[in-house]
Scaffold this motif. Structure first.
Motif, mmCIF file in Angstrom:
data_model
loop_
_atom_site.group_PDB
_atom_site.id
_atom_site.type_symbol
_atom_site.label_atom_id
_atom_site.label_comp_id
_atom_site.label_asym_id
_atom_site.label_seq_id
_atom_site.Cartn_x
_atom_site.Cartn_y
_atom_site.Cartn_z
ATOM 1 N N SER A 53 -1.293 7.694 -3.949
ATOM 2 C CA SER A 53 -0.426 8.513 -4.790
ATOM 3 C C SER A 53 -0.143 7.779 -6.103
ATOM 4 O O SER A 53 0.255 6.611 -6.089
ATOM 5 C CB SER A 53 0.883 8.792 -4.060
ATOM 6 N N PRO A 54 -0.343 8.445 -7.242
ATOM 7 C CA PRO A 54 -0.066 7.794 -8.535
ATOM 8 C C PRO A 54 1.356 7.238 -8.640
ATOM 9 O O PRO A 54 1.576 6.207 -9.259
ATOM 10 C CB PRO A 54 -0.297 8.899 -9.557
ATOM 11 N N SER A 55 2.300 7.895 -7.993
ATOM 12 C CA SER A 55 3.687 7.424 -8.077
ATOM 13 C C SER A 55 3.895 6.109 -7.313
ATOM 14 O O SER A 55 4.876 5.416 -7.538
ATOM 15 C CB SER A 55 4.635 8.493 -7.539
ATOM 16 N N GLN A 56 2.978 5.761 -6.415
ATOM 17 C CA GLN A 56 3.112 4.542 -5.620
ATOM 18 C C GLN A 56 2.413 3.333 -6.238
ATOM 19 O O GLN A 56 2.544 2.224 -5.743
ATOM 20 C CB GLN A 56 2.576 4.773 -4.204
ATOM 21 N N LYS A 60 2.891 1.423 -8.713
ATOM 22 C CA LYS A 60 3.756 0.296 -9.085
ATOM 23 C C LYS A 60 4.312 -0.452 -7.870
ATOM 24 O O LYS A 60 4.837 -1.555 -8.009
ATOM 25 C CB LYS A 60 4.885 0.773 -9.982
ATOM 26 N N ASN A 61 4.182 0.139 -6.666
ATOM 27 C CA ASN A 61 4.700 -0.481 -5.448
ATOM 28 C C ASN A 61 3.613 -1.142 -4.599
ATOM 29 O O ASN A 61 3.907 -1.642 -3.518
ATOM 30 C CB ASN A 61 5.411 0.569 -4.594
#
Length: 182
Positions: A67-70, A72-73
């Motif tokens: 997922s692109p939102s993940q 950074k994690n």
């Protein structure tokens, strides 16, 4: 200072900055079974094993690693091919003889927030047979916490960059960007 030294110093500085933001640093060592083929093919197979290991670890850190939102994690791994250097204590004959001693060292940075309930070291120890074993090119993954002198340990892990036998392009940085994966 030569280009290779500057590259190594840049990676060490980057590691130091991430640790300053609360990321946990780990020293990674990947040793392999005897691999046949040209040096380029051997390094490619070694990198594939690191990528497979990273992908598996990543699924334990975040629920949806693609997922692109993940992005950074996700954990960050910087791994470099390396050859053993002469030491008074010669270490294991196996480690020096297999693949002419070629192996990978790296720095693993684990994010401050993770689904993984155990340390990276404990996870790899507990699941060593999943990452290495009879059906894999990877002989062993060793993980050790970096507790002090992060930049110096990162420099040690990435010392292969300065070896003229190593192509700096063989440094493996994970995760790959989405454009690199296409």
């Amino acid at each position: 200072m030569g280009n290779r030294e500057k590259i190594r110093e840049g990676y060490c500085q980057m590691v130091d900055e991430w640790v300053g933001r609360g990321w946990e640093p780990w020293l990674l060592t990947f040793t392999y079974k005897q691999l046949d083929g040209s040096p380029a093919i051997v390094i490619s197979r070694m990198k594939s094993e690191i990528e497979r290991t990273f992908a598996s670890v990543t699924t334990r850190v975040v629920r949806r690693p693609n997922s692109p939102s993940q992005f950074k994690n996700l954990p960050i791994w910087i791994c470099s091919p390396d050859y053993p250097v002469y030491k008074r204590d010669k270490g294991s004959f196996r480690d020096n003889a297999v693949n002419d001693g070629l192996h990978f060292h790296g720095v693993g940075l684990m994010p401050p927030v993770s689904r993984m309930t155990e340390s990276l070291e404990d996870h790899i120890d507990n699941y060593q047979t999943m990452y290495s074993g009879a059906h894999r090119d990877l002989f062993r993954v060793h993980v050790q916490a970096i507790e002090d002198e992060v930049a110096e340990v990162a420099g040690y892990a990435l010392k292969g960059i300065e070896n003229p036998r190593i192509n700096p392009d063989d440094v493996l940085i994970l995760p790959r960007t989405r454009s690199e994966m296409r």
